[in-house]
Design a protein around this motif. Structure first.
Motif, mmCIF file in Angstrom:
data_model
loop_
_atom_site.group_PDB
_atom_site.id
_atom_site.type_symbol
_atom_site.label_atom_id
_atom_site.label_comp_id
_atom_site.label_asym_id
_atom_site.label_seq_id
_atom_site.Cartn_x
_atom_site.Cartn_y
_atom_site.Cartn_z
ATOM 1 N N ILE A 77 0.388 -0.932 -0.025
ATOM 2 C CA ILE A 77 -0.325 0.186 -0.220
ATOM 3 C C ILE A 77 0.641 1.237 -0.039
ATOM 4 O O ILE A 77 0.165 2.627 -0.896
ATOM 5 C CB ILE A 77 -0.728 0.190 1.012
ATOM 6 N N PRO A 78 1.747 1.676 0.799
ATOM 7 C CA PRO A 78 2.699 2.082 0.951
ATOM 8 C C PRO A 78 3.118 2.931 -0.284
ATOM 9 O O PRO A 78 3.109 4.372 -0.552
ATOM 10 C CB PRO A 78 3.840 2.104 2.431
ATOM 11 N N VAL A 79 4.088 1.882 -0.467
ATOM 12 C CA VAL A 79 4.282 1.884 -2.117
ATOM 13 C C VAL A 79 3.840 2.466 -3.430
ATOM 14 O O VAL A 79 3.944 3.013 -4.434
ATOM 15 C CB VAL A 79 5.406 0.652 -2.765
ATOM 16 N N LEU A 80 2.106 1.616 -3.450
ATOM 17 C CA LEU A 80 1.285 2.054 -4.202
ATOM 18 C C LEU A 80 0.819 4.086 -4.386
ATOM 19 O O LEU A 80 0.410 4.215 -5.188
ATOM 20 C CB LEU A 80 0.838 1.594 -3.866
ATOM 21 N N VAL A 81 1.141 4.173 -2.855
ATOM 22 C CA VAL A 81 0.180 5.852 -2.291
ATOM 23 C C VAL A 81 1.381 6.142 -2.824
ATOM 24 O O VAL A 81 1.234 7.794 -4.115
ATOM 25 C CB VAL A 81 0.222 5.535 -1.637
ATOM 26 N N ILE A 82 2.760 6.320 -2.829
ATOM 27 C CA ILE A 82 4.168 7.064 -2.990
ATOM 28 C C ILE A 82 3.988 7.282 -4.211
ATOM 29 O O ILE A 82 4.858 8.604 -4.967
ATOM 30 C CB ILE A 82 5.407 6.668 -2.107
#
Length: 428
Positions: free
Chosen positions: A162-167
């Motif tokens: 999730i964090p990778v997708l968001v950033i």
């Protein structure tokens, strides 16, 4: 992620340890594939100079972030009693708040001087991001150790994707909208950390809400019981992390923003196998190695794991050694050829680092933080000297060569020490 977990659970022949590794590898692989797919676009939207400034910012938050919980987050996994582990989680949150606030005051009054000294004046107006992101980092780190303790590896896998997708989506959105300065990338980091917290909250909050764990462990007793983390480990971790995070800062100061940006992309590619396999194995290794310590099988487990890590990473290392420069030019654009050259030079060092890094938790498990401190000091000094020699001779390539050679030696020494610690543990 459910597909990955379902597949793993159907493999009756796999041990719980192997299933845990595969679950984490699944999430990490997806995250790294996303990073890799987004990279050709982000490297064309944002210049090497922006990546250079960003590397200074992430280095600063990374240096402080490794000690934001005063290393008590590492202790979460050690007690046999879950109540004690949860008390250490809450203690880590408190330390994260204190350290973040203190750092915020430092950057409020001296942020401009710090960034100017590092050759990154563009970061001055973003000083307030430092304490906010530091606190989020502390909460995430401590929570991840609790999730590791309770073997909630599926949530940890989501916590990687999730964090990778968001950033990346936030960065691309801002980039296409015309916001292509370092502020856009820092904002994307903030949003990704918030997304990380949201993923964690589902597993952590119920423990607070329903008082699932006893509070019979006073904070003063916990601090005293695990004082080695504060007395020894915090300095070893700080120096070890400084030896990583100081490099972009020195690259920026000695060789310019472009060189720092090139190095940041090079390191990102080198860390892909470590992120996909090494970090996942490291989390499971910490839990299993702690159990093997009591079973007097720690040395055998360390040898077994080091062989696996070597087998996993050797093919990737060979590919990067041969094809890095043309791959970088093709994937990231004509501005990134130097990063490909850096990668070729760093491959031998990265191979040994990849093997030694997960096993370094043996220092913590066996309470040998003093030896970890020694390795960290040696690592930092050799890196500083390597890049300084390159600066004095006006040659960034020479600096990177010396950096790679010295790192190969230091991590080799560290591996020998780890094996010796494990053998001594099994023989006592």
């Amino acid at each position: 992620m459910r597909i990955i977990d379902s597949f793993i659970r159907k493999q009756k022949g796999l041990s719980p340890d192997s299933k845990s590794v595969l679950t984490l590898v699944g999430g990490t692989t997806i995250a790294q594939v996303l990073n890799f797919l987004f990279a050709p676009v982000t490297t064309r939207l944002f210049t090497p100079e922006v990546f250079g400034d960003l590397s200074v910012f992430t280095s600063i938050t990374g240096i402080v972030g490794i000690i934001v919980c005063l290393r008590y987050e590492l202790a979460i996994i050690l007690p046999q009693d879950d109540d004690e582990g949860f008390s250490l989680l809450k203690l880590s949150f408190i330390f994260a708040a204190i350290v973040s606030i203190a750092t915020g005051f430092i950057f409020l009054f001296w942020g401009k001087a710090i960034y100017t000294a590092f050759g990154a004046k563009n970061l001055t107006i973003y000083w307030y991001y430092v304490p906010i992101i530091l606190f989020l980092i502390g909460v995430i780190q401590a929570s991840n150790y609790w999730l590791t303790r309770t073997r909630q590896f599926i949530i940890l896998s989501w916590n990687k994707v999730i964090p990778v997708l968001v950033i990346n989506t936030v960065s691309l959105g801002l980039g296409f909208a015309g916001y292509r300065d370092v502020g856009a990338r820092i904002f994307a980091i903030l949003i990704s950390n918030i997304a990380n917290i949201v993923v964690i909250a589902k597993a952590i909050i119920p423990n607070f809400k329903y008082n699932n764990h006893s509070t019979k462990y006073p904070r003063k007793e916990l601090i005293k019981s695990y004082k080695n983390f504060l007395v020894y480990d915090i300095w070893g971790a700080l120096l070890n992390n400084l030896s990583w995070m100081i490099i972009p800062i020195l690259m920026n100061t000695y060789y310019g923003r472009n060189a720092a940006g090139q190095y940041s992309i090079s390191l990102r590619i080198i860390q892909i196998p470590a992120s996909i396999i090494g970090v996942s194995i490291s989390q499971v290794f910490l839990k299993t190695a702690n159990e093997e310590k009591y079973n007097k099988k720690l040395y055998f487990y360390c040898i077994k794991m080091s062989k696996k890590l070597c087998i996993y990473t050797a093919p990737i290392a060979i590919i990067l050694l041969i094809l890095s420069k043309p791959l970088f030019l093709f994937l990231f654009g004509e501005n990134w050829g130097v990063a490909g050259r850096y990668t070729q030079i760093l491959v031998p060092w990265s191979l040994l680092w990849f093997i030694a890094s997960p096993l370094s938790s043996v220092y913590t498990i066996c309470q040998k933080q003093n030896l970890f401190l020694f390795i960290s000091i040696l690592n930092l000094l050799t890196r500083l000297l390597s890049l300084y020699v390159g600066k004095m001779l006006g040659n960034d390539i020479l600096g990177i060569i010396l950096f790679s050679a010295s790192g190969f030696i230091v991590y080799g020494i560290s591996l020998l020490i780890i094996f010796n610690i494990a053998k001594r543990n099994d023989n006592t």
